[in-house]
Motif scaffolding. Structure first.
Motif, PDB file in Angstrom:
ATOM      1  N   ASN A 347       0.814  -1.223   0.000  1.00  0.00           N
ATOM      2  CA  ASN A 347       0.000   0.000   0.000  1.00  0.00           C
ATOM      3  C   ASN A 347       0.845   1.269   0.000  1.00  0.00           C
ATOM      4  N   ASP A 348       2.121   1.157  -0.322  1.00  0.00           N
ATOM      5  CA  ASP A 348       2.984   2.327  -0.413  1.00  0.00           C
ATOM      6  C   ASP A 348       2.500   3.224  -1.554  1.00  0.00           C
ATOM      7  N   PRO A 349       2.145   4.486  -1.275  1.00  0.00           N
ATOM      8  CA  PRO A 349       1.568   5.369  -2.307  1.00  0.00           C
ATOM      9  C   PRO A 349       2.484   5.558  -3.522  1.00  0.00           C
ATOM     10  N   GLU A 350       3.793   5.650  -3.260  1.00  0.00           N
ATOM     11  CA  GLU A 350       4.744   5.857  -4.357  1.00  0.00           C
ATOM     12  C   GLU A 350       4.785   4.644  -5.275  1.00  0.00           C
ATOM     13  N   LEU A 351       4.751   3.450  -4.687  1.00  0.00           N
ATOM     14  CA  LEU A 351       4.745   2.220  -5.487  1.00  0.00           C
ATOM     15  C   LEU A 351       3.481   2.142  -6.338  1.00  0.00           C
ATOM     16  N   ILE A 352       2.322   2.477  -5.750  1.00  0.00           N
ATOM     17  CA  ILE A 352       1.049   2.417  -6.472  1.00  0.00           C
ATOM     18  C   ILE A 352       1.023   3.420  -7.624  1.00  0.00           C
ATOM     19  N   GLU A 353       1.470   4.649  -7.360  1.00  0.00           N
ATOM     20  CA  GLU A 353       1.454   5.690  -8.394  1.00  0.00           C
ATOM     21  C   GLU A 353       2.357   5.318  -9.566  1.00  0.00           C
ATOM     22  N   ASN A 354       3.585   4.926  -9.264  1.00  0.00           N
ATOM     23  CA  ASN A 354       4.533   4.578 -10.323  1.00  0.00           C
ATOM     24  C   ASN A 354       4.151   3.277 -11.020  1.00  0.00           C
ATOM     25  N   GLY A 355       3.610   2.326 -10.272  1.00  0.00           N
ATOM     26  CA  GLY A 355       3.206   1.050 -10.843  1.00  0.00           C
ATOM     27  C   GLY A 355       2.022   1.184 -11.789  1.00  0.00           C
ATOM     28  N   THR A 356       1.049   2.018 -11.420  1.00  0.00           N
ATOM     29  CA  THR A 356      -0.123   2.258 -12.275  1.00  0.00           C
ATOM     30  C   THR A 356       0.301   2.859 -13.618  1.00  0.00           C
TER      31      THR A 356
END
Length: 449
Positions: A347-356
């Motif tokens: 649920n790390d926001p940076e991982l989600i943003e970059n992954g999307t």
């Protein structure tokens, strides 16, 4: 004999479904394991551990490459031998494949453990990710002694037309893997080493299942001690026909060296972790394509051996339609729900943003790759190693590697240049496949006449 009759005479739609569905289910469950394994690691250890797993994965790919080379090469010969009613040669081919994967598995384990540090550095391990990758790979290499046998022999079982047994061999290992993953990572708190231990124990369970199948009277193949005697003619043909599969997997490892180092340079540890997540999502969403391939190959190989060219062309057409439908559907899922899918891993926001952002770009041209996957596999089934090799290398080596080296440097594209290399390579390799397939269809038409 009943299985052989089905391969030659059963209605093609029914036959392809019967052979593809078990393979697809088995591969989807196996891909689900990769998803669950990565989710457990991300949730239980953190996204840096996913980065370590991403670094170690290309080494596993090399092990799989060798197993697939021998398994698919031997399976192609066995399919054609069964079509020509040469059962004794089919048994000898199977025996030689057992011998080859046994010897190579031991060599991989020994050499891998000796050179583990430089190997992981080569694959892009940073100072932060190296401890995770090393702890995981040390255990995985022990399993490489016997895991190639399971993967290789699974292809032989499909070659004799028993897709359900091949599916169960995968299900046994995958289900056990998921259970052990949870136990070792969470209640026992064994970290990434626990994930690796769960993997090699589940692989051992698959090997045991396959041995019971082969020597329990259920297999058409009757491999005895004298079939293990090396036959260099068989081994050469096995390697030649299976080499495109090795090239595809090995190219993946070569790409990983370039890709991981490029990701580390342009995006750091986070970018490597993002790619680790995206890669596992792609493996799951598009695994049905490879299930269809595995259903198509024994049909094409058997009927080519039996001189039923009409059925070879029919299974090619149906397989391309089926893979394209699956690819379009899977791409839509990835494009509509990317944030939700990435968020399952961490649920790390940076991982989600970059992954999307990365996922939407990487899968943009996947709807067209069914043609490419089926085309390369068809040539392999027909025993035509060179065109299969060229098609296999076209996407990963001929197009992708130059793109991933050049695009990040153009107009300061950086990390974006890496991501857009994926869809461009997909499109170009599909065009190349269509050209070679049209040429091969004209050759097959002359054989019918």
């Amino acid at each position: 004999m009943e299985r052989n009759d089905r391969l030659e005479n059963e209605k093609m739609t029914k036959l392809l479904i019967n052979l593809s569905l078990p393979a697809t289910i088995g591969m989807l469950v196996n891909a689900l394991y990769n998803i669950v394994d990565t989710i457990f690691i991300g949730r239980g250890i953190g996204y840096l551990a996913i980065g370590g797993l991403t670094i170690a994965f290309p080494v596993q790919m090399m092990v799989m490459a060798i197993a697939q080379m021998i398994g698919i090469g031997a399976a192609s010969i066995i399919s054609r031998d069964l079509g020509a009613k040469d059962i004794e040669k089919a048994d000898h081919v199977a025996g030689n494949s057992f011998l080859a994967v046994g010897i190579l598995g031991i060599l991989i384990c020994v050499l891998g453990l000796i050179f583990i540090d430089p190997l992981l550095r080569l694959f892009g391990a940073t100072d932060v990710l190296l401890p995770y990758a090393k702890e995981y790979l040390q255990v995985i290499l022990i399993g490489s002694i016997y895991f190639p046998f399971a993967m290789s022999t699974n292809n032989l079982i499909r070659a004799e037309g028993n897709a359900k047994a091949a599916m169960f061999s995968m299900l046994v290992g995958t289900i056990l893997n998921i259970i052990l993953d949870y136990i070792f990572i969470f209640p026992l708190n064994m970290g990434i080493r626990g994930a690796a231990l769960a993997t090699i124990l589940s692989q051992l369970a698959s090997v045991i299942y396959i041995l019971f199948y082969l020597y329990g009277g259920k297999s058409t193949l009757k491999v005895k001690l004298h079939h293990l005697k090396p036959d260099w003619t068989i081994l050469r043909e096995t390697m030649a026909v299976g080499f495109p599969s090795f090239a595809r997997q090995a190219a993946g490892s070569i790409i990983a060296i370039i890709l991981n180092n490029s990701l580390a340079f342009y995006g750091g540890d986070l970018a490597i972790s993002v790619y680790g997540v995206v890669n596992r999502i792609i493996m799951f969403l598009f695994m049905p394509l490879f299930g269809i391939v595995q259903g198509m190959q024994p049909i094409a190989g058997y009927n080519y051996g039996a001189k039923r060219i009409d059925r070879v062309k029919e299974v090619l057409k149906l397989s391309i339609i089926a893979t394209t439908v699956f690819a379009v559907f899977s791409t839509l899922i990835g494009q509509v729900f990317p944030g939700f899918i990435i968020g399952m891993f961490d649920n790390d926001p940076e991982l989600i943003e970059n992954g999307t952002y990365a996922l939407r770009i990487v899968i943009a041209m996947v709807p067209v790759i069914g043609v490419q996957v089926i085309g390369a596999s068809l040539f392999q089934s027909l025993g035509k190693a060179m065109p299969s090799l060229l098609l296999t290398l076209s996407r990963q080596v001929i197009f992708f590697i130059p793109l991933v080296l050049i695009l990040p440097r153009i107009y300061g594209l950086g990390l974006l240049g890496i991501w857009i290399s994926f869809p461009i390579a997909d499109f170009l390799s599909t065009i190349y496949t269509v050209v070679l397939l049209k040429k091969e269809m004209r050759i097959l038409d002359t054989q019918v006449q």
